[in-house]
Every structure is written in structure tokens, then in C-alpha cells.
Design an enzyme around this catalytic site. Sequence first.
Site, PDB file in Angstrom:
ATOM      1  N   SER A  77       6.204  17.116  26.744  1.00  0.00           N
ATOM      2  CA  SER A  77       5.038  16.244  26.637  1.00  0.00           C
ATOM      3  C   SER A  77       3.864  16.801  27.426  1.00  0.00           C
ATOM      4  O   SER A  77       2.786  16.225  27.405  1.00  0.00           O
ATOM      5  CB  SER A  77       5.382  14.849  27.137  1.00  0.00           C
ATOM      6  OG  SER A  77       5.705  14.896  28.509  1.00  0.00           O
ATOM      7  N   HIS A  85       7.406  14.827  20.261  1.00  0.00           N
ATOM      8  CA  HIS A  85       7.338  14.048  21.497  1.00  0.00           C
ATOM      9  C   HIS A  85       7.783  12.612  21.217  1.00  0.00           C
ATOM     10  O   HIS A  85       7.059  11.828  20.600  1.00  0.00           O
ATOM     11  CB  HIS A  85       5.907  14.086  22.064  1.00  0.00           C
ATOM     12  CG  HIS A  85       5.786  13.345  23.353  1.00  0.00           C
ATOM     13  ND1 HIS A  85       4.637  12.685  23.735  1.00  0.00           N
ATOM     14  CD2 HIS A  85       6.673  13.152  24.352  1.00  0.00           C
ATOM     15  CE1 HIS A  85       4.836  12.120  24.911  1.00  0.00           C
ATOM     16  NE2 HIS A  85       6.063  12.383  25.303  1.00  0.00           N
ATOM     17  N   GLU A 125       5.158  11.878  18.304  1.00  0.00           N
ATOM     18  CA  GLU A 125       4.021  12.785  18.135  1.00  0.00           C
ATOM     19  C   GLU A 125       4.572  14.117  17.634  1.00  0.00           C
ATOM     20  O   GLU A 125       5.486  14.677  18.252  1.00  0.00           O
ATOM     21  CB  GLU A 125       3.314  13.024  19.466  1.00  0.00           C
ATOM     22  CG  GLU A 125       2.423  11.897  19.896  1.00  0.00           C
ATOM     23  CD  GLU A 125       1.729  12.227  21.210  1.00  0.00           C
ATOM     24  OE1 GLU A 125       0.510  12.472  21.185  1.00  0.00           O
ATOM     25  OE2 GLU A 125       2.411  12.246  22.247  1.00  0.00           O
ATOM     26  N   ASN A 178       0.384  10.988  26.121  1.00  0.00           N
ATOM     27  CA  ASN A 178       0.504  11.212  27.566  1.00  0.00           C
ATOM     28  C   ASN A 178      -0.831  11.564  28.214  1.00  0.00           C
ATOM     29  O   ASN A 178      -1.031  11.292  29.398  1.00  0.00           O
ATOM     30  CB  ASN A 178       1.537  12.293  27.862  1.00  0.00           C
ATOM     31  CG  ASN A 178       2.935  11.719  27.953  1.00  0.00           C
ATOM     32  OD1 ASN A 178       3.158  10.581  27.543  1.00  0.00           O
ATOM     33  ND2 ASN A 178       3.877  12.486  28.477  1.00  0.00           N
TER      34      ASN A 178
HETATM   35  N1  3HC Z   1      17.930   1.481  24.440  1.00  0.00           N
HETATM   36  C1  3HC Z   1      18.147   0.865  23.241  1.00  0.00           C
HETATM   37  N2  3HC Z   1      17.593  -0.324  22.917  1.00  0.00           N
HETATM   38  C2  3HC Z   1      16.831  -0.939  23.841  1.00  0.00           C
HETATM   39  C3  3HC Z   1      16.578  -0.378  25.105  1.00  0.00           C
HETATM   40  C4  3HC Z   1      17.176   0.877  25.389  1.00  0.00           C
HETATM   41  N3  3HC Z   1      16.993   1.509  26.568  1.00  0.00           N
HETATM   42  N4  3HC Z   1      15.789  -1.221  25.805  1.00  0.00           N
HETATM   43  C5  3HC Z   1      15.540  -2.273  24.999  1.00  0.00           C
HETATM   44  N5  3HC Z   1      16.149  -2.100  23.815  1.00  0.00           N
HETATM   45  C6  3HC Z   1      16.101  -2.954  22.647  1.00  0.00           C
HETATM   46  C7  3HC Z   1      16.715  -4.300  22.918  1.00  0.00           C
HETATM   47  O1  3HC Z   1      18.127  -4.292  22.704  1.00  0.00           O
HETATM   48  C8  3HC Z   1      16.014  -5.170  21.911  1.00  0.00           C
HETATM   49  O2  3HC Z   1      16.525  -4.985  20.607  1.00  0.00           O
HETATM   50  P1  3HC Z   1      16.819  -6.253  19.657  1.00  0.00           P
HETATM   51  O3  3HC Z   1      15.527  -7.002  19.616  1.00  0.00           O
HETATM   52  O4  3HC Z   1      17.233  -5.653  18.359  1.00  0.00           O
HETATM   53  O5  3HC Z   1      17.902  -6.973  20.369  1.00  0.00           O
HETATM   54  C9  3HC Z   1      14.618  -4.592  21.891  1.00  0.00           C
HETATM   55  O6  3HC Z   1      14.741  -3.247  22.368  1.00  0.00           O
HETATM   56  C10 3HC Z   1      13.692  -5.355  22.778  1.00  0.00           C
HETATM   57  O7  3HC Z   1      14.273  -5.351  24.083  1.00  0.00           O
HETATM   58  P2  3HC Z   1      14.311  -6.611  25.059  1.00  0.00           P
HETATM   59  O8  3HC Z   1      14.208  -7.880  24.283  1.00  0.00           O
HETATM   60  O9  3HC Z   1      15.422  -6.443  26.033  1.00  0.00           O
HETATM   61  O10 3HC Z   1      13.083  -6.384  25.960  1.00  0.00           O
HETATM   62  P3  3HC Z   1      11.583  -6.408  25.628  1.00  0.00           P
HETATM   63  O11 3HC Z   1      11.233  -7.253  24.474  1.00  0.00           O
HETATM   64  O12 3HC Z   1      11.005  -6.677  26.945  1.00  0.00           O
HETATM   65  O13 3HC Z   1      11.270  -4.891  25.193  1.00  0.00           O
HETATM   66  C11 3HC Z   1      10.762  -2.639  25.634  1.00  0.00           C
HETATM   67  C12 3HC Z   1      11.681  -3.813  25.968  1.00  0.00           C
HETATM   68  C13 3HC Z   1      10.990  -2.235  24.182  1.00  0.00           C
HETATM   69  C14 3HC Z   1      11.184  -1.497  26.566  1.00  0.00           C
HETATM   70  C15 3HC Z   1       9.272  -3.090  25.851  1.00  0.00           C
HETATM   71  O14 3HC Z   1       9.120  -3.619  27.130  1.00  0.00           O
HETATM   72  C16 3HC Z   1       8.302  -1.955  25.669  1.00  0.00           C
HETATM   73  O15 3HC Z   1       7.906  -1.620  24.551  1.00  0.00           O
HETATM   74  N6  3HC Z   1       7.861  -1.347  26.814  1.00  0.00           N
HETATM   75  C17 3HC Z   1       6.948  -0.210  26.789  1.00  0.00           C
HETATM   76  C18 3HC Z   1       7.734   1.057  26.578  1.00  0.00           C
HETATM   77  C19 3HC Z   1       6.836   2.265  26.551  1.00  0.00           C
HETATM   78  O16 3HC Z   1       5.638   2.217  26.764  1.00  0.00           O
HETATM   79  N7  3HC Z   1       7.461   3.423  26.294  1.00  0.00           N
HETATM   80  C20 3HC Z   1       6.761   4.693  26.304  1.00  0.00           C
HETATM   81  C21 3HC Z   1       6.976   5.371  27.619  1.00  0.00           C
HETATM   82  S1  3HC Z   1       6.092   6.901  27.700  1.00  0.00           S
HETATM   83  C22 3HC Z   1       7.197   8.058  27.224  1.00  0.00           C
HETATM   84  O17 3HC Z   1       8.352   7.806  26.969  1.00  0.00           O
HETATM   85  C23 3HC Z   1       6.653   9.452  27.101  1.00  0.00           C
HETATM   86  C24 3HC Z   1       7.207  10.381  28.149  1.00  0.00           C
HETATM   87  O18 3HC Z   1       6.755  11.709  27.841  1.00  0.00           O
HETATM   88  C25 3HC Z   1       6.768  10.031  29.544  1.00  0.00           C
END
Ligand code: 3HC
Length: 299
Positions: free
Chosen positions: A125, A146, A158, A197
Site C-alpha cells: 500500500s 490493495h 485498489e 492510503n
Molecule cells: N473478519 C470477517 N468478518 C468480519 C470481521 C473480520 N475481522 N469483522 C467484522 N466482520 C463482519 C461481521 O461478522 C459482520 O458480518 P454480518 O453482518 O454478516 O454478521 C459485519 O462484518 C459487520 O460487523 P459487526 O456488526 O461486528 O461490526 P460493525 O457493523 O461495527 O462493522 C467493520 C465492523 C466492518 C469493521 C466496520 O466498523 C468498518 O467498516 N470499519 C472501518 C474499516 C476500515 O476502514 N477498513 C480499512 C482499513 S485501511 C486498510 O486496511 C488499508 C491498509 O493498507 C492500512
Amino acid sequence: MTVSTLAPYRVGVVGCGTMGGGIAEACLRSALDVRVLVSAASRVDAARQRLTGALDRAVAKGRLAPADRDAALGRLTVTADVGELADRELVVEAVVEDLDVKRRVFKALDGAVADPGAVLASTTSSLLVADLAAATGRPGCVVGTHFFNPVPVMALVEVVTVEGTGERAAATVEAFVTAGLGKQVVRARDRCGFVVNALLVPYLMAAARMYEDGVASVEDIDRGMTLGCGHPMGPLALMDLIGIDTIATVAQSMADNGGPVAEVPALLTRMARDGRLGRKTGHGFHRYDPPPGAPRGAA
Ligand code: 3HC
């Protein structure tokens, strides 16, 4: 119609950490044949257990039928021998964000994967895809993919092509992401941080610095962005999800490679050094129930 006509069917994933494990899980749940390459024979069992646990949790939540879990596990192999990736149609590299390490992986993949048209993809990334492509004798087959954490949930990948990327590789990787995994593609230029990112990491660093400077509490910084801006989680909770070590490494790489980060807050470096890595160790900015197998004492 076989999966192979839509997207690569035989997929390799290099690494089984947060990203590699998530990518392998997403591929398995999309009916692809997955071979995971880990760095040592002693890690094979742990990687299989990690993926089995992830699929079991999906079953427990009613998101996956037990028969589909069993079929997925039947399509999974884990190996420490890069030679076993010979028959793969597409390989996704998901190892640590370090140019030398990634270039070594790409060189090894170049030697191992038999089909000269197979796609070799990187989850980098913050490094340049062109620098990884140059480590191989088939730069036209190397692309960036990504992914976002948690991979099984996040709908975007991405895709980064470079000058010289072949049309077949570009089409294959888009089919893999869309038809294969059911995700959407944003096409990004090969620049440090790509699109997401380049916008996200400076924001996360600003949040860490704000806490470090005592401007507000962890809870209030996070609530500020969830309640004030409608983000699904605040920036400090998001760094806990990404992993403090991962985000510190990505940010440092962006700082070193002319990306939009000037300096990594010392707080993050300290947290990474002390094993306060976020959700995976049970303690980052927030505290969590440690996942099974987390390093002891890290929380
Ligand atoms: N693995 C698999 N499934 C997961 C999970 C995981 N680690 N975490 C959550 N889930 C699933 C849940 O089981 C649920 O599925 P369902 O609705 O079918 O039961 C669904 O995701 C929603 O989870 P929750 O209801 O427990 O929780 P939330 O509604 O609070 O959602 C979240 C959790 C999806 C993590 C949400 O908070 C979110 O979208 N957060 C932002 C994440 C983000 O910005 N990610 C990008 C990070 S940057 C990156 O990765 C780039 C790198 O280069 C740094």
C-alpha cells in the site's frame, strides 16, 4: 461455465497474517482453490488453524453453511515450499511492507510459477509496484491489489497497473476481484499510497499525534469522528483494527518514499515495540478480549 473462465481458479496467497489470512478466507468463500505459502514448515498448522477458525466463526454467525465451510477447507492447502505454487493462475503476495522482503518473494515466485502469463499481485500500500515488477523476469504480469481490512467484509480492492502491464494481466486481475471475489475495483496510479492510503494514513497519523499531545482522550477522538462525521469507527480504533505495527510500518514507508506522511508519531513506534498492537494482542489504543493464540503478556 467454470470459475477459470471468469477469474483465476487456482490462487496462491503468500503470507497468512491479517491481510494474507483475510485474502485467503475471501478466496475460499468465493469457491476458489487456495494454496497459502507460509515462511516455515513450523507455521503450516497455525495458518490452517487460523483459516479454519475464521470459517468456523462465519458458520457460527450463520453467514456460511457448514457444507460450504467443509468444501472450502477441502480447497485449501498450506505449504512452506514455494515450488508448490507452480500451478497457480494468480498469486497474491501479502508479506510485511518491506521492499527487500517483497522483492525476494517476487523473485522466488518468478522462479516457481510455471505459467508465464500467471498474474503476480502485491498487497503493498506504500511501495511502488514497478519496483516489485522489476525483481521478476515478467514485469508485464505484476500488478498491485490493495485490499482493505477486514478483507472478507470490505468491498474494495485498489488495482494498480504500471507502464508495461500486459492487457491479459490487467483483465485477469479485474476479473479476479469482481467476478472472483465479488468486490469493486478502484484503479490507481502507481504512486506511494495509491488513492485510499494517501488520504487515510495522514488522517490516522494526525489522530495519533492529537492523542500524544494530550488534546483529547482516546474515547473522545474516536467519538468525534464516529458521531461527528459518521465514520463506522474512530481513527484510533481503526489503527487497532489494522494493527499498530502494520500502520506504523506503512506510515514509515510512506515517509521514506516521498508519500504524504512527514513523520511517524513516536507513540506508535513505542506501542509497536511494546507489543500493544491493537486487536490482535488485545491492547492498542483500546482494550479487547485477546484472540486465541495471541502473544502472551502483550496486552
Ligand atoms: N473478519 C470477517 N468478518 C468480519 C470481521 C473480520 N475481522 N469483522 C467484522 N466482520 C463482519 C461481521 O461478522 C459482520 O458480518 P454480518 O453482518 O454478516 O454478521 C459485519 O462484518 C459487520 O460487523 P459487526 O456488526 O461486528 O461490526 P460493525 O457493523 O461495527 O462493522 C467493520 C465492523 C466492518 C469493521 C466496520 O466498523 C468498518 O467498516 N470499519 C472501518 C474499516 C476500515 O476502514 N477498513 C480499512 C482499513 S485501511 C486498510 O486496511 C488499508 C491498509 O493498507 C492500512
